[in-house]
Design an enzyme around this catalytic site. Structure first.
Site, PDB file in Angstrom:
ATOM      1  N   HIS A 229      -4.764  -3.311   6.864  1.00 14.85           N
ATOM      2  CA  HIS A 229      -4.618  -3.564   5.421  1.00 14.85           C
ATOM      3  C   HIS A 229      -5.987  -3.953   4.872  1.00 14.85           C
ATOM      4  O   HIS A 229      -6.348  -5.124   4.792  1.00 14.85           O
ATOM      5  CB  HIS A 229      -3.590  -4.682   5.195  1.00 14.85           C
ATOM      6  CG  HIS A 229      -3.496  -5.103   3.767  1.00 14.85           C
ATOM      7  ND1 HIS A 229      -3.025  -4.271   2.779  1.00 14.85           N
ATOM      8  CD2 HIS A 229      -3.830  -6.258   3.152  1.00 14.85           C
ATOM      9  CE1 HIS A 229      -3.069  -4.909   1.620  1.00 14.85           C
ATOM     10  NE2 HIS A 229      -3.557  -6.120   1.817  1.00 14.85           N
TER      11      HIS A 229
ATOM     12  N   ASP B 220       0.847  -1.200   0.000  1.00 18.84           N
ATOM     13  CA  ASP B 220       0.000   0.000   0.000  1.00 18.84           C
ATOM     14  C   ASP B 220       0.883   1.252   0.000  1.00 18.84           C
ATOM     15  O   ASP B 220       0.596   2.237  -0.682  1.00 18.84           O
ATOM     16  CB  ASP B 220      -0.922  -0.029   1.224  1.00 18.84           C
ATOM     17  CG  ASP B 220      -1.569  -1.402   1.359  1.00 18.84           C
ATOM     18  OD1 ASP B 220      -2.314  -1.789   0.449  1.00 18.84           O
ATOM     19  OD2 ASP B 220      -1.273  -2.115   2.351  1.00 18.84           O
TER      20      ASP B 220
HETATM   21  P1  NAX Z   1      -2.196 -18.412  -4.792  1.00 21.13           P
HETATM   22  O1  NAX Z   1      -3.532 -19.047  -4.738  1.00 21.13           O
HETATM   23  O2  NAX Z   1      -1.511 -18.268  -6.101  1.00 21.13           O
HETATM   24  O3  NAX Z   1      -1.226 -19.198  -3.829  1.00 21.13           O
HETATM   25  C1  NAX Z   1      -1.567 -19.485  -2.530  1.00 21.13           C
HETATM   26  C2  NAX Z   1      -0.812 -20.715  -2.170  1.00 21.13           C
HETATM   27  O4  NAX Z   1      -0.975 -20.903  -0.771  1.00 21.13           O
HETATM   28  C3  NAX Z   1      -1.330 -21.985  -2.861  1.00 21.13           C
HETATM   29  O5  NAX Z   1      -0.240 -22.691  -3.445  1.00 21.13           O
HETATM   30  C4  NAX Z   1      -1.952 -22.768  -1.703  1.00 21.13           C
HETATM   31  O6  NAX Z   1      -1.849 -24.182  -1.887  1.00 21.13           O
HETATM   32  C5  NAX Z   1      -1.100 -22.277  -0.552  1.00 21.13           C
HETATM   33  N1  NAX Z   1      -1.659 -22.498   0.778  1.00 21.13           N
HETATM   34  C6  NAX Z   1      -2.935 -22.365   1.179  1.00 21.13           C
HETATM   35  N2  NAX Z   1      -3.035 -22.691   2.472  1.00 21.13           N
HETATM   36  C7  NAX Z   1      -1.782 -23.000   2.897  1.00 21.13           C
HETATM   37  C8  NAX Z   1      -1.225 -23.409   4.139  1.00 21.13           C
HETATM   38  N3  NAX Z   1      -1.998 -23.618   5.200  1.00 21.13           N
HETATM   39  N4  NAX Z   1       0.090 -23.626   4.235  1.00 21.13           N
HETATM   40  C9  NAX Z   1       0.886 -23.469   3.166  1.00 21.13           C
HETATM   41  N5  NAX Z   1       0.410 -23.098   1.960  1.00 21.13           N
HETATM   42  C10 NAX Z   1      -0.903 -22.868   1.839  1.00 21.13           C
HETATM   43  O7  NAX Z   1      -2.349 -16.972  -4.038  1.00 21.13           O
HETATM   44  P2  NAX Z   1      -1.403 -15.715  -4.112  1.00 21.13           P
HETATM   45  O8  NAX Z   1      -1.813 -14.863  -5.246  1.00 21.13           O
HETATM   46  O9  NAX Z   1       0.007 -16.162  -4.011  1.00 21.13           O
HETATM   47  O10 NAX Z   1      -1.863 -14.921  -2.776  1.00 21.13           O
HETATM   48  C11 NAX Z   1      -1.550 -15.414  -1.485  1.00 21.13           C
HETATM   49  C12 NAX Z   1      -2.159 -14.529  -0.401  1.00 21.13           C
HETATM   50  O11 NAX Z   1      -1.664 -13.182  -0.467  1.00 21.13           O
HETATM   51  C13 NAX Z   1      -3.677 -14.386  -0.497  1.00 21.13           C
HETATM   52  O12 NAX Z   1      -4.238 -14.489   0.792  1.00 21.13           O
HETATM   53  C14 NAX Z   1      -3.864 -12.976  -1.007  1.00 21.13           C
HETATM   54  O13 NAX Z   1      -5.125 -12.434  -0.668  1.00 21.13           O
HETATM   55  C15 NAX Z   1      -2.741 -12.263  -0.300  1.00 21.13           C
HETATM   56  N6  NAX Z   1      -2.344 -10.939  -0.805  1.00 21.13           N
HETATM   57  C16 NAX Z   1      -1.886 -10.048   0.102  1.00 21.13           C
HETATM   58  C17 NAX Z   1      -1.479  -8.775  -0.253  1.00 21.13           C
HETATM   59  C18 NAX Z   1      -0.978  -7.820   0.767  1.00 21.13           C
HETATM   60  O14 NAX Z   1      -0.673  -6.647   0.426  1.00 21.13           O
HETATM   61  N7  NAX Z   1      -0.870  -8.176   2.047  1.00 21.13           N
HETATM   62  C19 NAX Z   1      -1.563  -8.323  -1.671  1.00 21.13           C
HETATM   63  C20 NAX Z   1      -1.644  -9.443  -2.638  1.00 21.13           C
HETATM   64  C21 NAX Z   1      -2.488 -10.612  -2.205  1.00 21.13           C
HETATM   65  O15 NAX Z   1      -3.830 -10.288  -2.427  1.00 21.13           O
END
Ligand code: NAX
Length: 321
Positions: free
Chosen positions: A215, A187
């Site tokens: 956030h 952000d």
């Molecule tokens: P993806 O769906 O591409 O990847 C997520 C990965 O996490 C998958 O491989 C899944 O199998 C794995 N996963 C789920 N539960 C798990 C666990 N208990 N232990 C280990 N791995 C696990 O998502 P991606 O685009 O990489 O986003 C990941 C997270 O970042 C989401 O929650 C998303 O909302 C968040 N974000 C946060 C942002 C921020 O500024 N804080 C911005 C970007 C993003 O939206």
């Protein structure tokens, strides 16, 4: 003819390799640091992993052991990520651990990038993710309490990042709560660029920007102390733009990216997480924005929240501005 070409090619290759050797890192003999990245088979992690190994996080001498952590169903994809890391032949990458349970994933870990969680889809707010993702961080916190280094530094990226971070630090008994932070650097970076574009300046001209709060769309990008090339930002932008365009754009930029890309921010989120962790470890006098645990003494914010403040960093600690 062919062999002449080959000879020329191998000469060029030799020169190229020589120049690579000149510029590539010389790993130190210090013990490698263990860096865990959860959600390692996902989109954001894909952009983080390569930057950890290419000097951008811990510098050009520190060797690392990468812990790729994801769910059991993603095991094959994890081995694919590992194979690509091997193919990069990073001089600083000592080895890779693939783990589909948090106990193996966080054993002796020095730094943790908590990315693994379910991402938002179109029309979803971050709060919609709380039910599924909150549960993930209970288990991860307990595993960290059992096996991670006591001084492990953690950034939570998975949404809702503030709440997940609070759950995590509550369950990671034995690790100081100041070692758990939530990412609002994305952000912060978004706000810097919007200001730079508006005032036709460089992001490096902009000082003392701050993101306050959660956030979520309620976060507040604060330019009251901001300077741009030494001048007060408020003398260069008008109130109307600040209130009607800048603030809502920063607050809802994640949704705008989902609308444009059809997927949530990935490279920018990965890049911001590297900025956050690098500045934490290496120190920076520039204002950064970081979600930290409140104790009630800061800016009248109630105790017991993970809340974003402006900070600087030195000696491996964040200092509140
Ligand atoms: P993806 O769906 O591409 O990847 C997520 C990965 O996490 C998958 O491989 C899944 O199998 C794995 N996963 C789920 N539960 C798990 C666990 N208990 N232990 C280990 N791995 C696990 O998502 P991606 O685009 O990489 O986003 C990941 C997270 O970042 C989401 O929650 C998303 O909302 C968040 N974000 C946060 C942002 C921020 O500024 N804080 C911005 C970007 C993003 O939206």
């Amino acid at each position: 003819m062919l062999s002449k070409n080959l000879q020329a090619m191998s000469k060029r290759q030799a020169l190229f390799t020589q120049s690579l050797r000149t510029f590539s890192a010389e790993p130190s003999n210090a013990p490698p640091k263990r860096v865990a990245v959860t959600g390692a088979a996902g989109n954001i992690a894909y952009s983080i992993l390569y930057r950890i190994d290419s000097e951008e996080f811990l510098g050009k001498n520190q060797r690392v052991i990468l812990h790729l952590v994801d769910l059991p169903f993603a095991e094959k994809a994890l081995t694919g990520v590992m194979a690509e890391l091997h193919d990069c032949a990073f001089p600083l990458l000592d080895s890779v651990v693939c783990a589909t349970n948090p106990t193996d994933g966080f054993r002796d870990v020095d730094y943790a990038f908590m990315v693994g969680a379910k991402p938002r889809g179109p029309g979803m707010e971050r709060a919609d993710l709380l039910k599924d993702n909150g549960q993930i961080f209970v288990g991860v916190g307990k595993a960290m309490a059992d096996v991670a280094k006591r001084d492990c530094k953690t950034i939570v990226v998975g949404n809702p990042a503030n709440t997940n971070c609070l759950i995590l630090q509550n369950h990671a008994k034995g690790i100081p709560s100041e070692n758990f932070t939530a990412m609002t650097r994305l952000d912060h970076n978004r706000a810097l660029t919007q200001l730079a574009l508006k005032t036709n300046s460089k992001v490096t001209d902009i000082k003392k920007m701050a993101i306050w709060g959660n956030h979520s769309p309620t976060m507040y990008p604060d330019v009251r102390n901001t300077t741009i090339a030494g001048k007060p930002a408020l003398s260069l932008i008008d109130d109307d733009w600040k209130i009607k365009e800048f603030t809502p754009r920063v607050q809802k930029r994640g949704a705008e990216i989902i609308e444009l890309r059809g997927a949530s921010s990935a490279a920018s989120a990965g890049s911001a997480s590297i900025d956050h962790m690098r500045d934490w470890v290496s120190g920076s006098n520039e204002w950064q924005s970081v979600g930290i645990l409140t104790d009630g003494s800061q800016y009248n914010v109630p105790a017991g929240l993970i809340f974003s403040f402006p900070v600087t960093s030195s000696n491996g600690k964040f200092q509140l501005v």
